[in-house]
Design a protein around this motif. Structure first.
Motif, PDB file in Angstrom:
ATOM      1  N   GLU A 192      43.544  42.340  33.667  1.00 26.98           N
ATOM      2  CA  GLU A 192      41.972  42.197  33.155  1.00 26.98           C
ATOM      3  C   GLU A 192      41.689  40.919  33.356  1.00 26.98           C
ATOM      4  O   GLU A 192      41.991  40.227  33.089  1.00 26.98           O
ATOM      5  CB  GLU A 192      42.124  42.677  31.670  1.00 26.98           C
ATOM      6  CG  GLU A 192      42.298  44.189  31.480  1.00 26.98           C
ATOM      7  CD  GLU A 192      42.262  44.657  29.869  1.00 26.98           C
ATOM      8  OE1 GLU A 192      41.315  43.730  29.091  1.00 26.98           O
ATOM      9  OE2 GLU A 192      42.648  45.531  29.473  1.00 26.98           O
ATOM     10  N   GLN A 193      40.492  41.018  34.314  1.00 22.89           N
ATOM     11  CA  GLN A 193      39.825  39.820  34.526  1.00 22.89           C
ATOM     12  C   GLN A 193      40.578  38.616  35.095  1.00 22.89           C
ATOM     13  O   GLN A 193      40.636  37.428  34.661  1.00 22.89           O
ATOM     14  CB  GLN A 193      39.011  38.877  33.256  1.00 22.89           C
ATOM     15  CG  GLN A 193      38.100  40.240  32.803  1.00 22.89           C
ATOM     16  CD  GLN A 193      37.025  40.641  33.710  1.00 22.89           C
ATOM     17  OE1 GLN A 193      36.505  39.784  34.589  1.00 22.89           O
ATOM     18  NE2 GLN A 193      36.567  41.950  33.539  1.00 22.89           N
ATOM     19  N   VAL A 194      41.611  39.116  36.481  1.00 21.97           N
ATOM     20  CA  VAL A 194      42.577  38.323  36.822  1.00 21.97           C
ATOM     21  C   VAL A 194      41.964  37.516  38.006  1.00 21.97           C
ATOM     22  O   VAL A 194      41.356  38.166  38.972  1.00 21.97           O
ATOM     23  CB  VAL A 194      43.634  38.822  37.282  1.00 21.97           C
ATOM     24  CG1 VAL A 194      44.634  37.943  37.925  1.00 21.97           C
ATOM     25  CG2 VAL A 194      44.437  39.616  35.936  1.00 21.97           C
ATOM     26  N   PRO A 195      41.815  36.112  38.171  1.00 21.25           N
ATOM     27  CA  PRO A 195      40.944  35.523  39.009  1.00 21.25           C
ATOM     28  C   PRO A 195      42.059  35.227  40.153  1.00 21.25           C
ATOM     29  O   PRO A 195      42.492  34.224  40.716  1.00 21.25           O
ATOM     30  CB  PRO A 195      40.622  34.097  38.389  1.00 21.25           C
ATOM     31  CG  PRO A 195      41.614  33.874  37.282  1.00 21.25           C
ATOM     32  CD  PRO A 195      42.107  35.293  36.702  1.00 21.25           C
ATOM     33  N   LEU A 196      42.482  36.107  40.870  1.00 17.44           N
ATOM     34  CA  LEU A 196      43.445  36.173  41.686  1.00 17.44           C
ATOM     35  C   LEU A 196      43.294  35.319  42.909  1.00 17.44           C
ATOM     36  O   LEU A 196      44.015  34.534  43.500  1.00 17.44           O
ATOM     37  CB  LEU A 196      43.889  37.770  42.230  1.00 17.44           C
ATOM     38  CG  LEU A 196      45.034  37.714  43.010  1.00 17.44           C
ATOM     39  CD1 LEU A 196      46.165  37.554  42.170  1.00 17.44           C
ATOM     40  CD2 LEU A 196      45.119  39.367  43.649  1.00 17.44           C
ATOM     41  N   ALA A 197      42.035  35.455  43.565  1.00 20.59           N
ATOM     42  CA  ALA A 197      41.741  34.559  44.671  1.00 20.59           C
ATOM     43  C   ALA A 197      41.814  33.143  44.259  1.00 20.59           C
ATOM     44  O   ALA A 197      42.239  32.249  45.179  1.00 20.59           O
ATOM     45  CB  ALA A 197      40.459  34.764  45.147  1.00 20.59           C
ATOM     46  N   ASP A 198      41.405  32.672  43.123  1.00 26.09           N
ATOM     47  CA  ASP A 198      41.352  31.338  42.654  1.00 26.09           C
ATOM     48  C   ASP A 198      42.959  30.828  42.600  1.00 26.09           C
ATOM     49  O   ASP A 198      43.438  29.736  42.570  1.00 26.09           O
ATOM     50  CB  ASP A 198      40.774  31.178  41.536  1.00 26.09           C
ATOM     51  CG  ASP A 198      39.310  31.157  41.642  1.00 26.09           C
ATOM     52  OD1 ASP A 198      38.782  30.944  42.723  1.00 26.09           O
ATOM     53  OD2 ASP A 198      38.438  31.303  40.538  1.00 26.09           O
TER      54      ASP A 198
END
Length: 299
Positions: free
Chosen positions: A87-93
């Motif tokens: 949930e709301q995981v800033p994977l690219a960052d």
């Protein structure tokens, strides 16, 4: 010359491909998805797999397809309902500093659709609906040549529409969603057999297996009928693992459409299987990376 990496993150496997800028597959790798597939464990697996696939760092751009909606900028996995903790995981960052490459995210259905548009069954079409039939039911929509992502990037989740308000509960919070009838779990509610065995029995003319696929096709057609009234696509494609049995269920789905959808709304409609199989998602993710980072390289 620069290359591309496309990744298709699923619940059981991570499929990766290294591509030329023209979409030619140069190398491929498949690794198991960590279990449980928590975000931190997946990040570690992705970094290791990408570095294994491209140790010479020929690909500066990475596209990753995930099962759920992304934010509009393709940076954050907003939710992946069949993966724990997503949930709301800033994977690219999280990935970019470790990979030293640019990373963009996309819904897996959208990615599969873009793969089929680039190199597969949707080439030359401008209005397409694609459904992926497997662990869940995902999909993507192309309208007038553009992906439909909607406000905030969360559009095009065709598997979550309701087809029976009294049906089984869905991880999305809905009840009786199309996913509950046309996923692998939905199929196994009709007959608790491995889908491949069920397909083989149907190939051999087993009447019970043929009836199961007939019922499955009717549920699929019921869900498609609502989607077609809204989207009026030229082409409906089915992909994912269950599409291997499409010869057994697409005729029933088509009959359901002919019964439920006015002729004007399905004029010229084609309904068929995807051309690229399980490779469409990683190819489409690579294409989206090219579009977002390499506009000057597009032909």
């Amino acid at each position: 010359m620069s290359q591309l990496i496309g990744v298709d993150l699923g619940g059981t496997a991570i499929k990766l491909g290294r591509f030329s800028l023209e979409g030619q597959l140069l190398d491929a790798l498949e690794v198991p998805t960590p279990q449980p597939a928590m975000p931190g464990a997946v990040v570690m697996a992705l970094v290791e797999a990408i570095e294994t696939l491209d140790p010479e760092r020929l690909a500066p751009w990475v596209g990753i397809a995930l099962p759920g909606p992304m934010d509009a900028s393709g940076r954050v996995a907003r939710v992946c309902i069949n993966l724990p903790g997503w949930e709301q995981v800033p994977l690219a960052d999280w990935l970019e500093p470790q990979l030293q490459r640019q990373v963009t995210l996309a819904n897996d259905g959208n990615s599969a659709l873009m793969g089929e548009v680039w190199q597969g069954a949707a080439a030359g079409y401008s209005d397409v609906l694609l459904l992926t039939l497997g662990t869940g039911v995902g999909g993507g929509v192309l309208l007038d040549g553009q992906l439909l992502t909607g406000h905030g990037g969360a559009a095009s989740e065709p598997g979550l529409i309701c087809v029976n308000p009294e049906g089984p509960p869905c991880n999305s919070g809905n009840r009786g969603s199309l996913e509950q009838y046309c996923s692998i779990a939905g199929l196994r509610r009709l007959r608790d057999l491995d889908p491949r065995e069920l397909c083989q029995r149907a190939d051999q003319g087993d009447p019970d297996a043929l009836q199961v696929w007939e019922t499955y096709g009717r549920w699929l057609g019921l869900g498609l009928s609502s989607l077609i009234y809204v989207l009026t696509p030229q082409l409906v494609l089915v992909g994912g693992g269950l599409s291997a049995a499409s010869r057994h269920f697409l005729p029933a789905a088509l009959r359901e459409l002919e019964e439920r959808v006015q002729a004007e709304s399905r004029q010229g409609l084609e309904l068929r299987g995807c051309a690229l199989g399980n490779g469409a998602g990683r190819l489409g993710a690579a294409r989206l990376a090219l579009e977002r980072f390499g506009q000057d390289r597009l032909g």
